[in-house]
Design an enzyme around this catalytic site. Sequence first.
Site, PDB file in Angstrom:
ATOM      1  N   PHE A 143       0.862  -1.179   0.000  1.00 51.78           N
ATOM      2  CA  PHE A 143       0.000   0.000   0.000  1.00 51.78           C
ATOM      3  C   PHE A 143       0.903   1.234   0.000  1.00 51.78           C
ATOM      4  CE2 PHE A 143      -2.799   3.186   1.912  1.00 51.78           C
ATOM      5  CZ  PHE A 143      -3.948   3.004   1.149  1.00 51.78           C
ATOM      6  N   ASP A 212       2.432  -5.685   8.212  1.00 49.09           N
ATOM      7  CA  ASP A 212       1.219  -4.885   8.079  1.00 49.09           C
ATOM      8  C   ASP A 212       0.052  -5.855   7.958  1.00 49.09           C
ATOM      9  OD1 ASP A 212      -0.985  -3.425   7.116  1.00 49.09           O
ATOM     10  OD2 ASP A 212       0.301  -1.965   6.103  1.00 49.09           O
ATOM     11  N   TYR A 237     -10.586  -0.525  11.169  1.00 51.21           N
ATOM     12  CA  TYR A 237     -11.860  -0.169  10.557  1.00 51.21           C
ATOM     13  C   TYR A 237     -12.258  -1.098   9.411  1.00 51.21           C
ATOM     14  CZ  TYR A 237      -8.411   2.491   7.799  1.00 51.21           C
ATOM     15  OH  TYR A 237      -7.302   2.869   7.077  1.00 51.21           O
TER      16      TYR A 237
END
Length: 411
Positions: A143, A212, A237
């Site tokens: 990412f 991650d 989230y």
Amino acid sequence: MSSGLPAGVSLRAEAAWLDAADQLAGVRDRFVLDETTVYLDGNSLGALPATVPDRVADVIAREWGELRIRSWTESGWWEAPERIGDRIAPLIGAAPGQVVVGDSTSVNVFKAVVAAVRLAAADSRSRSRSRSRDEILVDATTFPTDGYIAESAARMTGRTVRPVAPAEMPGAVGPRTAAVLVNHVDYRSGELYDLPAITAATHAAGAYLVADLCHSAGALPVGLDEHGIDFAIGCTYKYLNGGPGSPAYLYVRREHQPRFDSPLPGWNSHRDPFAMTPDYAPAEGPARGRVGTPDILSMLALEAALEVWQDVDIAAVRTKSLAVTDFFLRCVEASAPAARVAPLTPADHTRRGSQISLRCADAKRVMGELIARRVVGDFREPDVLRFGFTPLYTSFTDAERAARVLGEVVS
């Protein structure tokens, strides 16, 4: 999760049968869901757990509105980062006392990467090695933010960044490597990387591993303690359903905590925070990963959201994830022309996270039409349709309907 149904039964009927046999089906009722919509974007933002609204209302009206400053002690606000960290710990395979909640994923990546480099440098000094560990290996498919943060950490610590494909990391790590930063699951393709093998190779070379977990925590077992992972970070989230912008978490392996040298020492991570002394003395345990005042409203919303995990076995979550994604792929194959959509996510269970990505030439338009027809996923440039399957609330009926509507749109 085999249906056992006779040949010739429709996919819609098979979906209903699989939902009736699903041991996690009842967990769906713990979420606020619109039954007219198929929601397959939990890998971007998880659905709202039903326990959250009342808890947030109580925090605002009573703990903040009435108790005010007293809530730091009387309502347990001060201990929340470690308390909620211990709620997340079993979902990522960690014993208590190693996870702290707070800040964003990006901030925690920075803390972990710099701390890993500093540990490697201290090791080199203690062993009187003339050659310093001057590189940070970074997942070449990562990412973007992880790459940006790694570059900044490298500039600050006098290292260089070397992008490496995750599959090549075990052979790329070496005596010059200080730290390795790798995603557990690729955010574009949904591919699951071999984190234990990468960790073992990293340790064999004398370096430190930063994982991650944004696209794996809450969707599949991680095994941080079991596999000896040094540091891990992740958001809350997505599959943990903590709400938009909910605070991230930082895992610091217990054996590293006494030497964890955070590049962001704040008053909240001080051994005696209310002494307000000019010199910094780090706290013991995971509190050493704190920085400033916790974001209490979103943190306590996350704590309420984590109640949906009560009595849920993460192994059962993985079983459901693989079954429902397998079923979705079968439905796509039956419904959509192969010339229009092609799987990007590996079919191999050992290499699949909990999302299915499909290549589609006009993915943006197709996803827009899917959403208009109440099938919600997302897309990534230039040609990737992404569908996130959250085992706690995604049904087999959802999967069949999504594939059927996709077939209608692309045909």
